[in-house]
Scaffold this active site. Structure first.
Site, PDB file in Angstrom:
ATOM      1  N   SER A 149       0.842  -1.205   0.000  1.00 16.87           N
ATOM      2  CA  SER A 149       0.000   0.000   0.000  1.00 16.87           C
ATOM      3  C   SER A 149       0.877   1.255   0.000  1.00 16.87           C
ATOM      4  O   SER A 149       1.691   1.434  -0.910  1.00 16.87           O
ATOM      5  CB  SER A 149      -0.936  -0.042   1.210  1.00 16.87           C
ATOM      6  N   ARG A 218     -12.126   6.958   9.321  1.00 15.80           N
ATOM      7  CA  ARG A 218     -11.868   5.521   9.268  1.00 15.80           C
ATOM      8  C   ARG A 218     -12.950   4.792   8.477  1.00 15.80           C
ATOM      9  O   ARG A 218     -12.665   3.864   7.715  1.00 15.80           O
ATOM     10  CB  ARG A 218     -11.771   4.947  10.684  1.00 15.80           C
ATOM     11  N   ASP A 316      -9.535  -4.004  -6.151  1.00 15.17           N
ATOM     12  CA  ASP A 316      -9.013  -2.850  -5.408  1.00 15.17           C
ATOM     13  C   ASP A 316      -9.415  -1.563  -6.130  1.00 15.17           C
ATOM     14  O   ASP A 316      -9.046  -1.350  -7.289  1.00 15.17           O
ATOM     15  CB  ASP A 316      -7.491  -2.962  -5.317  1.00 15.17           C
ATOM     16  N   HIS A 349      -8.619  -3.632  -1.566  1.00 18.83           N
ATOM     17  CA  HIS A 349      -7.281  -3.184  -1.194  1.00 18.83           C
ATOM     18  C   HIS A 349      -6.731  -3.928   0.014  1.00 18.83           C
ATOM     19  O   HIS A 349      -5.528  -4.159   0.117  1.00 18.83           O
ATOM     20  CB  HIS A 349      -7.315  -1.682  -0.913  1.00 18.83           C
ATOM     21  N   ASP A 350      -7.590  -4.313   0.935  1.00 14.93           N
ATOM     22  CA  ASP A 350      -7.149  -5.002   2.145  1.00 14.93           C
ATOM     23  C   ASP A 350      -6.822  -6.474   1.917  1.00 14.93           C
ATOM     24  O   ASP A 350      -6.464  -7.175   2.872  1.00 14.93           O
ATOM     25  CB  ASP A 350      -8.231  -4.907   3.233  1.00 14.93           C
TER      26      ASP A 350
END
Length: 370
Positions: A149, A218, A316, A349-350
């Protein structure tokens, strides 16, 4: 203002002053790091991990701290990054609140936290700080730099600014420049924090803390870290049980809302808001094109390494796979034997933090060729 430092973390003192790319300098700065495995007599088996925005240096369990790390399934004896073979170093990003000097750290000139007096932070500053750790450990050349990332950006900066520092590179869900969509999302996250009255121009404390702003920041992040495919499969339109529903007429009603709220609340008090702002903005500024007359591919081609792997998840949306394809193509143009792999993970993305069945074999397969 709190720093959250894992047990057993070690520290390297940076040269003082330590100048920043955009001006200003740190006095008595430091970088937090941890290690696994044994450095061989030739000092040729060192592997550096540079992280995303929020992780600390504790990537995996080790003798100093047996608690599982944030990448425990990937780093360790017999694991994809095999510490029976590799001497692994993981650094906490400069500007973080997890041990490396950042806005939450004490300014030696006053004893008070830096807050917004911290110098303008760039990805390149973090790369230079990581190299200081590598050199202090007596390592002249790394076998591999692994960047996840934001760490993928840091790794590219490190390789470009320090020719010969590594023989190979694994870029995981990273990029050579920030895209407009990613910049827009991070801009909204920063705005949510700064518009919270408790942020108070960065002058908050534990009793008066911008919790709402951090929660919203968040939540926005988590939405972009995962994919619509995963949200559908994991939550659908399932509603909360009646005893879980918020009394607010516009409050939590669906399980996906409850998930975001719980995730946000677990995060807000364990990451400093000002550090979040600085690290977020450093990603927006990063662009290898500035080193090659505005051409990002030419910037990548300036990097000289032997082998590279760029991998990402096809779902992603924050660091889309075309950016990892670009990295592989650009490094190949510079003479590297570079490969791109787009993985069909539903987790966006995670995925590199959770989908080890896909990412583990890709990383292991590349390292086995070194």
């Amino acid at each position: 203002m709190t720093e959250f430092i894992p047990t057993g973390t070690r520290f390297h003192a940076l040269p003082s002053p330590f100048p920043f790319k955009r001006g200003g300098a740190l006095l008595q700065g430091r970088v937090a790091y941890e290690t696994w495995g044994t450095l061989n007599t030739a000092r040729s088996n060192a592997l550096l991990i540079v992280t995303g925005l929020s992780p600390d240096a504790h990537a995996a369990a080790n003798d100093a701290n047996p608690a599982p790390g944030w990448w425990d399934a990937m780093v360790g004896p017999g694991k994809p990054i095999d510490t029976d073979r590799w001497f692994v170093v993981c650094v906490n990003s400069l500007g973080s609140c997890k041990g490396s000097t950042g806005p939450a750290s004490a300014d030696p000139s006053s004893g008070a936290p830096y807050r917004l007096a911290f110098p303008e932070l760039s990805i390149e500053d973090g790369a230079r700080a990581a190299v200081e750790v590598v050199r202090a450990l007596g390592i002249e050349q790394l076998a591999c730099v692994v960047g996840n990332s934001m760490g993928g950006m840091t790794a590219l900066a490190l390789l470009l600014l320090h020719p010969g520092i590594a023989r190979s590179h694994i870029n995981i869900s990273g990029s050579a420049q920030a895209l407009p969509f990613s910049i827009a999302i991070r801009s909204l996250q920063r705005e949510a924090i700064r518009l919270d009255p408790q942020w108070n121009g960065g002058q908050y404390d534990e009793a008066s803390y911008p919790e709402s702003g951090m929660r919203m920041a968040r939540k926005l992040g988590v939405i972009t870290y995962r994919s619509a495919l995963e949200w559908d499969g994991r939550f659908g339109r399932v509603r909360l049980d009646s005893d879980q529903v918020d009394d607010d007429p516009f409050g939590l009603e669906f399980q996906v809302e409850s998930y975001l709220e719980g995730h946000a609340r677990r995060f807000v008090r364990f990451f400093d808001p000002n550090c979040y702002l600085y690290l977020s903005r450093s990603m927006d500024w990063f662009d290898l094109a500035e080193y090659a007359g505005g051409d990002v591919m030419a910037g990548l081609a300036k990097i000289r390494i032997e082998k590279a792997l760029a991998i990402g998840a096809n779902t992603d949306i924050l660091f889309p796979v075309q950016q990892q394809q670009q990295i592989a193509d650009g490094l190949r143009a510079g003479g590297a034997q570079a490969q791109f792999i787009g993985l069909d993970s539903p987790q966006g993305h995670d995925a590199f933090l959770v989908d080890f069945e896909r990412f583990g074999p890709a990383v292991r397969g590349f390292l086995d060729t070194l």
